[in-house]
Design an enzyme around this catalytic site. Structure first.
Site, PDB file in Angstrom:
ATOM      1  CB  CYS A 109     -10.781  -5.746  -9.019  1.00 57.73           C
ATOM      2  SG  CYS A 109      -9.267  -6.362  -8.283  1.00 57.73           S
ATOM      3  CG  HIS A 233     -11.950  -2.371  -7.170  1.00 58.23           C
ATOM      4  ND1 HIS A 233     -12.185  -3.410  -6.286  1.00 58.23           N
ATOM      5  CD2 HIS A 233     -10.631  -2.429  -7.485  1.00 58.23           C
ATOM      6  CE1 HIS A 233     -11.047  -4.057  -6.085  1.00 58.23           C
ATOM      7  NE2 HIS A 233     -10.101  -3.487  -6.790  1.00 58.23           N
ATOM      8  CG  ASN A 263      -8.192  -4.889  -3.695  1.00 51.91           C
ATOM      9  OD1 ASN A 263      -9.192  -5.505  -4.034  1.00 51.91           O
ATOM     10  ND2 ASN A 263      -7.301  -4.447  -4.561  1.00 51.91           N
TER      11      ASN A 263
HETATM   12  O1  UT7 Z   1      -7.306  -4.229  -7.382  1.00 56.72           O
HETATM   13  C1  UT7 Z   1      -6.179  -3.569  -7.903  1.00 56.72           C
HETATM   14  C2  UT7 Z   1      -4.962  -3.870  -7.097  1.00 56.72           C
HETATM   15  N1  UT7 Z   1      -3.947  -2.952  -6.863  1.00 56.72           N
HETATM   16  C3  UT7 Z   1      -4.006  -1.617  -6.726  1.00 56.72           C
HETATM   17  O2  UT7 Z   1      -4.969  -0.957  -6.934  1.00 56.72           O
HETATM   18  C4  UT7 Z   1      -2.724  -0.975  -6.252  1.00 56.72           C
HETATM   19  C5  UT7 Z   1      -2.575   0.443  -6.711  1.00 56.72           C
HETATM   20  N2  UT7 Z   1      -1.392   1.026  -6.071  1.00 56.72           N
HETATM   21  C6  UT7 Z   1      -1.362   1.384  -4.787  1.00 56.72           C
HETATM   22  O3  UT7 Z   1      -2.350   1.263  -4.062  1.00 56.72           O
HETATM   23  C7  UT7 Z   1      -0.094   2.027  -4.265  1.00 56.72           C
HETATM   24  O4  UT7 Z   1       0.816   2.194  -5.330  1.00 56.72           O
HETATM   25  C8  UT7 Z   1       0.581   1.207  -3.130  1.00 56.72           C
HETATM   26  C9  UT7 Z   1      -0.273   1.273  -1.859  1.00 56.72           C
HETATM   27  C10 UT7 Z   1       0.786  -0.238  -3.549  1.00 56.72           C
HETATM   28  C11 UT7 Z   1       1.928   1.826  -2.791  1.00 56.72           C
HETATM   29  O5  UT7 Z   1       1.754   3.178  -2.420  1.00 56.72           O
HETATM   30  P1  UT7 Z   1       2.640   4.331  -3.073  1.00 56.72           P
HETATM   31  O6  UT7 Z   1       2.228   5.585  -2.452  1.00 56.72           O
HETATM   32  O7  UT7 Z   1       2.513   4.211  -4.565  1.00 56.72           O
HETATM   33  O8  UT7 Z   1       4.075   3.947  -2.578  1.00 56.72           O
HETATM   34  P2  UT7 Z   1       5.389   3.618  -3.432  1.00 56.72           P
HETATM   35  O9  UT7 Z   1       5.277   2.284  -4.074  1.00 56.72           O
HETATM   36  O10 UT7 Z   1       5.736   4.808  -4.296  1.00 56.72           O
HETATM   37  O11 UT7 Z   1       6.460   3.559  -2.320  1.00 56.72           O
HETATM   38  C12 UT7 Z   1       6.868   4.726  -1.585  1.00 56.72           C
HETATM   39  C13 UT7 Z   1       7.791   4.284  -0.483  1.00 56.72           C
HETATM   40  C14 UT7 Z   1       8.889   3.342  -0.964  1.00 56.72           C
HETATM   41  O12 UT7 Z   1      10.043   3.611  -0.213  1.00 56.72           O
HETATM   42  P3  UT7 Z   1      11.241   4.503  -0.828  1.00 56.72           P
HETATM   43  O13 UT7 Z   1      11.668   3.781  -2.085  1.00 56.72           O
HETATM   44  O14 UT7 Z   1      10.616   5.828  -1.116  1.00 56.72           O
HETATM   45  O15 UT7 Z   1      12.247   4.500   0.245  1.00 56.72           O
HETATM   46  C15 UT7 Z   1       8.374   1.975  -0.586  1.00 56.72           C
HETATM   47  O16 UT7 Z   1       9.399   1.052  -0.367  1.00 56.72           O
HETATM   48  O17 UT7 Z   1       7.018   3.549   0.495  1.00 56.72           O
HETATM   49  C16 UT7 Z   1       7.648   2.282   0.709  1.00 56.72           C
HETATM   50  N3  UT7 Z   1       6.614   1.315   1.067  1.00 56.72           N
HETATM   51  C17 UT7 Z   1       6.199   1.153   2.317  1.00 56.72           C
HETATM   52  N4  UT7 Z   1       6.548   1.728   3.455  1.00 56.72           N
HETATM   53  C18 UT7 Z   1       5.912   1.334   4.574  1.00 56.72           C
HETATM   54  C19 UT7 Z   1       5.922   0.495   0.234  1.00 56.72           C
HETATM   55  N5  UT7 Z   1       5.054  -0.228   0.963  1.00 56.72           N
HETATM   56  C20 UT7 Z   1       5.211   0.163   2.240  1.00 56.72           C
HETATM   57  C21 UT7 Z   1       4.608  -0.228   3.457  1.00 56.72           C
HETATM   58  N6  UT7 Z   1       4.980   0.378   4.592  1.00 56.72           N
HETATM   59  N7  UT7 Z   1       3.641  -1.179   3.509  1.00 56.72           N
END
Ligand code: UT7
Length: 308
Positions: A109, A233, A263
């Site tokens: 990216c 980005h 993204n």
């Molecule tokens: O170009 C670079 C590429 N990548 C990035 O920049 C990604 C950077 N990271 C992020 O954007 C975030 O970490 C994510 C959007 C990927 C995830 O968001 P988060 O706030 O960090 O969520 P999390 O991974 O801590 O998950 C929290 C909860 C989990 O459930 P439990 O374990 O608390 O029950 C996940 O399973 O949210 C759940 N979850 C979802 N729920 C609904 C994860 N994805 C989803 C979803 N819909 N799509």
């Protein structure tokens, strides 16, 4: 001494819009969760990387009033080339009638800003006109059954025509970096799909964007108060807001397209830049801060004066 000046710009996006509601039909997710946690409402999906790059490049050439044959070097930032070998840039070069060199560059990216800095170096050593494109079809390497990944990514392309100008030009400062010790937190193996430790990427992303932005501003001899618009980005709206807050830049001074395009990796900074230009947010004399991070982990920032 020659520096750079941007003289043309353009974008290309697939027609197909995939909304959060559509994703929620097959994934255990919701529009509310995606908007709240990422800022994304919809993304575009479709086409090939070369098709998108050709369309964006053609638009940028038209804006600059140039033909492909005027271009000395085509730099194509992409992580999703049409194939492994040859690179995608020669396909784009041929379609646009470019007679100069053509090469892909992959800094994930951060690729577009890496390309901007490389373009500046090429102009300093004799090139006169460069076409810089960021183009991606991340939909090809997305696991559409994984809700933590599928909600994030989209396809698209953005391009700039960059010409030599006497003197130091409009790239006022830059910073490039890489930390290959954390390759594992964001990667895609051959024939695989994107694998990511989202939380770790998030944490590091904010830190490197802030540090890299400060480094490029220091090289330009400027501070955040001099920045009219930040073009970050587009990975997650919360990452952008957190980086802006730490830098002391109001979120209103950020160009945002993640809500519409998700993204798009190498394409996200040029898509956000062109959106700001076309919507009248950028005027002659403005100072822009382009900053990004990506798999590698890589990061890249550039302070760009807008003199069109
Ligand atoms: O170009 C670079 C590429 N990548 C990035 O920049 C990604 C950077 N990271 C992020 O954007 C975030 O970490 C994510 C959007 C990927 C995830 O968001 P988060 O706030 O960090 O969520 P999390 O991974 O801590 O998950 C929290 C909860 C989990 O459930 P439990 O374990 O608390 O029950 C996940 O399973 O949210 C759940 N979850 C979802 N729920 C609904 C994860 N994805 C989803 C979803 N819909 N799509």
């Amino acid at each position: 001494m020659s520096g750079l000046r941007v003289t043309g710009w353009g974008t290309a996006l697939p027609d197909r819009v995939v909304t959060n509601a559509e994703l929620a039909e097959t994934l255990d997710t919701s529009d509310e969760w995606i908007v709240e946690r990422t800022g994304i409402s919809e993304r575009r999906v479709g086409g090939t990387t070369s098709e998108l790059a050709i369309a964006a490049g053609r638009a940028a050439l038209a804006k600059a009033g140039l033909e492909g044959s005027d271009i000395d070097v085509l730099l194509l930032a992409t992580t999703t080339g049409d194939r492994i070998v040859p690179a995608t840039a020669p396909t784009v070069q041929d379609a646009l009638g470019i007679t100069g060199g053509a090469v892909d560059l992959n800094a994930a990216c951060s690729g577009f800003v890496y390309g901007l800095v490389m373009a500046n170096g090429l102009l300093a050593t004799g090139a006169r006109r460069i076409l810089l494109i960021g183009a991606e079809t991340l939909s090809k390497i997305t696991d559409w059954s994984d809700r933590s990944n599928a909600i994030l990514f989209g396809d698209g392309a953005g391009a700039l025509v960059i010409e030599a100008t006497d003197g130091e030009g409009d790239l006022l400062g830059w910073d490039l970096g890489s930390d290959g010790s954390v390759t594992h937190i964001l990667k895609c193996e051959h024939q695989g799909t994107i694998e990511m430790d989202g939380k770790e990427v998030f944490r590091r992303a904010v830190r490197v964007m802030v540090d890299s932005s400060r480094a490029s501003l220091a090289k330009a001899g400027l501070d955040v108060g001099d920045i009219d618009l930040i073009v970050p980005h587009q990975a997650n709206l919360r990452i952008i807001h957190s980086a802006c807050q730490k830098l002391g830049i109001e979120p209103e001074r950020a160009s945002i397209v993640i809500d519409r395009y998700g993204n798009t990796s190498s394409a996200s900074i040029p898509l956000a830049l062109v959106d700001a230009i076309d919507s009248g947010r950028v005027t002659s004399g403005d100072t822009l801060l382009l900053t990004g991070f990506g798999a590698g982990m890589t990061w890249a920032s550039a302070v760009l004066r807008w003199s069109r």
